[in-house]
Design a protein around this motif. Structure first.
Motif, PDB file in Angstrom:
ATOM      1  N   UNK A 278       0.798  -1.088  -0.079  1.00 39.98           N
ATOM      2  CA  UNK A 278      -0.065  -0.132  -0.009  1.00 39.98           C
ATOM      3  C   UNK A 278       0.850   1.111   0.053  1.00 39.98           C
ATOM      4  N   UNK A 279       0.575   2.227  -0.938  1.00 38.28           N
ATOM      5  CA  UNK A 279       1.367   3.573  -0.648  1.00 38.28           C
ATOM      6  C   UNK A 279       1.358   4.110   0.433  1.00 38.28           C
ATOM      7  N   UNK A 280       2.671   4.371   1.091  1.00 38.21           N
ATOM      8  CA  UNK A 280       2.921   5.005   2.285  1.00 38.21           C
ATOM      9  C   UNK A 280       2.718   6.446   2.360  1.00 38.21           C
ATOM     10  N   UNK A 281       2.033   6.880   3.113  1.00 43.12           N
ATOM     11  CA  UNK A 281       1.938   8.645   2.985  1.00 43.12           C
ATOM     12  C   UNK A 281       2.007   9.282   4.282  1.00 43.12           C
ATOM     13  N   UNK A 282       2.997  10.493   4.114  1.00 38.42           N
ATOM     14  CA  UNK A 282       2.917  11.487   5.109  1.00 38.42           C
ATOM     15  C   UNK A 282       2.055  12.386   4.943  1.00 38.42           C
ATOM     16  N   UNK A 283       1.264  12.818   5.964  1.00 43.92           N
ATOM     17  CA  UNK A 283       0.471  14.051   5.865  1.00 43.92           C
ATOM     18  C   UNK A 283       1.261  15.148   6.747  1.00 43.92           C
ATOM     19  N   UNK A 284       1.110  16.386   6.350  1.00 44.61           N
ATOM     20  CA  UNK A 284       2.162  17.442   6.746  1.00 44.61           C
ATOM     21  C   UNK A 284       1.266  18.628   7.030  1.00 44.61           C
ATOM     22  N   UNK A 285       1.313  19.606   7.806  1.00 43.88           N
ATOM     23  CA  UNK A 285       0.507  20.850   7.469  1.00 43.88           C
ATOM     24  C   UNK A 285      -0.428  21.389   8.845  1.00 43.88           C
ATOM     25  N   UNK A 286      -1.205  21.832   8.559  1.00 44.65           N
ATOM     26  CA  UNK A 286      -2.419  22.371   9.799  1.00 44.65           C
ATOM     27  C   UNK A 286      -2.685  21.155  10.577  1.00 44.65           C
ATOM     28  N   UNK A 287      -2.870  21.444  11.847  1.00 43.90           N
ATOM     29  CA  UNK A 287      -3.321  20.392  12.662  1.00 43.90           C
ATOM     30  C   UNK A 287      -4.554  19.802  12.647  1.00 43.90           C
ATOM     31  N   UNK A 288      -4.844  18.449  13.142  1.00 46.56           N
ATOM     32  CA  UNK A 288      -6.120  17.866  12.957  1.00 46.56           C
ATOM     33  C   UNK A 288      -6.751  17.640  14.328  1.00 46.56           C
ATOM     34  N   UNK A 289      -7.717  18.703  14.596  1.00 52.23           N
ATOM     35  CA  UNK A 289      -8.092  18.541  16.114  1.00 52.23           C
ATOM     36  C   UNK A 289      -9.305  17.485  15.988  1.00 52.23           C
TER      37      UNK A 289
END
Ligand code: BJ8
Length: 425
Positions: A278-289
């Motif tokens: 499965x493609x491994x994804x890094x998510x970066x950026x604004x927080x996810x509350x």
């Protein structure tokens, strides 16, 4: 465990709008079941965290309510720059107040321009609607000078509750670290007045160790995600980080470590929640509350695996520890300031440390592609996206930028884009 009757009585006692809150409760279980509980092969020890989320307006607020009845003080915070260590050392409890639910956005829009980020609108809406027990229970809110939206929002929020604003430097020179240490001292004085307790090297040393232990537990959890196949979904790992902002600290550490034991056993058995390819994804950026799982859900329901979050509900929250060696208050406060000033928020100029972090995490977590996520109208992360993209493209790391809010309206469109990105990897 408090009964439903006791919890409902508490909601009334702390001034919540019960009718409006019932509307919130009616919408929440659907999201929770569809997004979290429907996942296949979840680690069994996620049950603890699912229960915290399921009863997030009930059991934990009830504990805080009892704590207050015994004279305890609660500080509501909106940013990971607020040093929990000093508040905890003074016997207070801190609780995150950032709103992650679309339900609260209209309440926020009643006082804010529509072109404000969903996190700010949701945070204000939850207070104005009187539908968050955490907002109601807090004795004081602590804001900070990060983005313009937040700075202006504090002026509105301060009409509802005593509010202290920490002046966060916008650069990271030595003099800025010392200036932030002075800000922490100001917070100490205010918190001493409110709690009636005195900060000592001993109580601060204990709380530094405790909060470092929380970070160490989160580091252990997130390091299991470097394995392939990945033993825990991105949604579950994100949920654990989100719960860290609310839960009792020691109970959270214990349950996170128990979960890690299970994940490490899974790794030994080569057992995962997604196929090894499965493609491994890094998510970066604004927080996810909490309960913003939108992007993670779209990625994972499209066949990808989110393996890392470079965000304040991710590595920025737990990566750096406070130096535990200073034994006097001045040294300890400077150590705390130094640790917090290592957090790479886009409100700093320059913020090249964030790009370095992303590149390092791409290697450590064997990432195939980066999704750069900005909440709509978050100028900081949208603008910084240009430099993130350039640095990743230079290194041949696939990159996708997306802007969204909490509403499901654009989900289909986003899913198409995310699927196309995953296919390309
Ligand atoms: S340290 S990321 S928690 S400020 S998404 S409200 S920046 S317009 S939340 Fe944040 Fe502290 Fe930085 Fe982390 Fe503003 Fe952007 Fe909205 Fe944001």
């Amino acid at each position: 465990m408090a009964t439903y009757q006791e919890i409902r009585q508490m909601w009334a006692d702390i001034g919540m709008d019960l009718e409006k809150h019932d509307e919130f409760l009616n919408s929440f279980p659907m999201v929770f079941k569809e997004i979290l509980l429907s996942q296949q092969n979840r680690p069994q020890k996620m049950n603890y965290f699912s229960n915290v989320v399921k009863t997030v307006h009930g059991q934990r607020p009830y504990e805080l309510y009892e704590f207050k009845q015994k004279g305890g003080k609660i500080f509501g915070t909106y940013c990971v720059y607020v040093p929990d260590e000093v508040l905890c050392a003074l016997g207070a409890v801190t609780t995150g107040l950032c709103g992650g639910d679309e339900f609260w956005v209209p309440g926020g829009e009643s006082v804010l321009p529509r072109n404000t980020c969903a996190l700010i609108k949701s945070s204000l809406g939850s207070r104005l609607d009187r539908t968050s027990p955490f907002c109601q229970l807090a004795d004081m809110y602590i804001g900070e000078t990060t983005c313009d939206g937040k700075k202006k929002a504090w002026e509105i929020l301060s009409q509802y509750k005593p509010m202290h604003i920490m002046d966060l430097p916008q650069m990271k020179r030595d003099q800025d670290v010392r200036r932030f240490a002075a800000e922490i001292w100001d917070l100490v004085k205010i918190a001493e007045d409110i709690t009636g307790n005195k900060l000592t090297a001993e109580n601060l040393s204990r709380s530094i160790r405790l909060i470092n232990d929380k970070r160490r537990a989160l580091q252990r959890l997130h390091s299991t995600r470097q394995a392939s196949p990945v033993p825990i979904s991105g949604k579950d790992a994100l949920t654990v980080t989100q719960v860290a902002f609310y839960d009792d600290i020691q109970r959270f550490i214990d349950n996170t470590n128990v979960l890690c034991d299970e994940l490490e056993e899974r790794i030994a058995r080569h057992e995962g929640v997604a196929p090894a390819d499965a493609p491994r994804i890094l998510v970066t950026g604004s927080p996810m509350a909490l309960p913003n799982w939108k992007v993670h859900h779209l990625v994972e329901s499209s066949g990808g695996a989110v393996v890392c979050e470079e965000m304040c509900t991710g590595t920025r929250y737990f990566e750096n520890l406070v130096d535990e060696t200073p034994t006097d208050l001045d040294g300890q406060i400077l150590a705390i300031a130094s640790r917090y000033m290592k957090t790479n928020c886009a409100c700093f100029t320059t913020n090249s440390g964030r790009v370095d972090d992303i590149i390092r995490l791409v290697q450590d977590y064997r990432v195939d592609g980066v999704i750069d996520y900005a909440l709509q109208f978050c100028g900081l992360y949208s603008i910084e996206s240009h430099l993130v993209k350039a640095a990743l493209q230079d290194r041949g790391i696939p990159f996708m930028h997306l802007e969204t809010d909490y509403s499901p309206a654009d989900s289909e469109q986003l899913q198409v884009r995310i699927q196309a990105f995953l296919e390309m990897l």
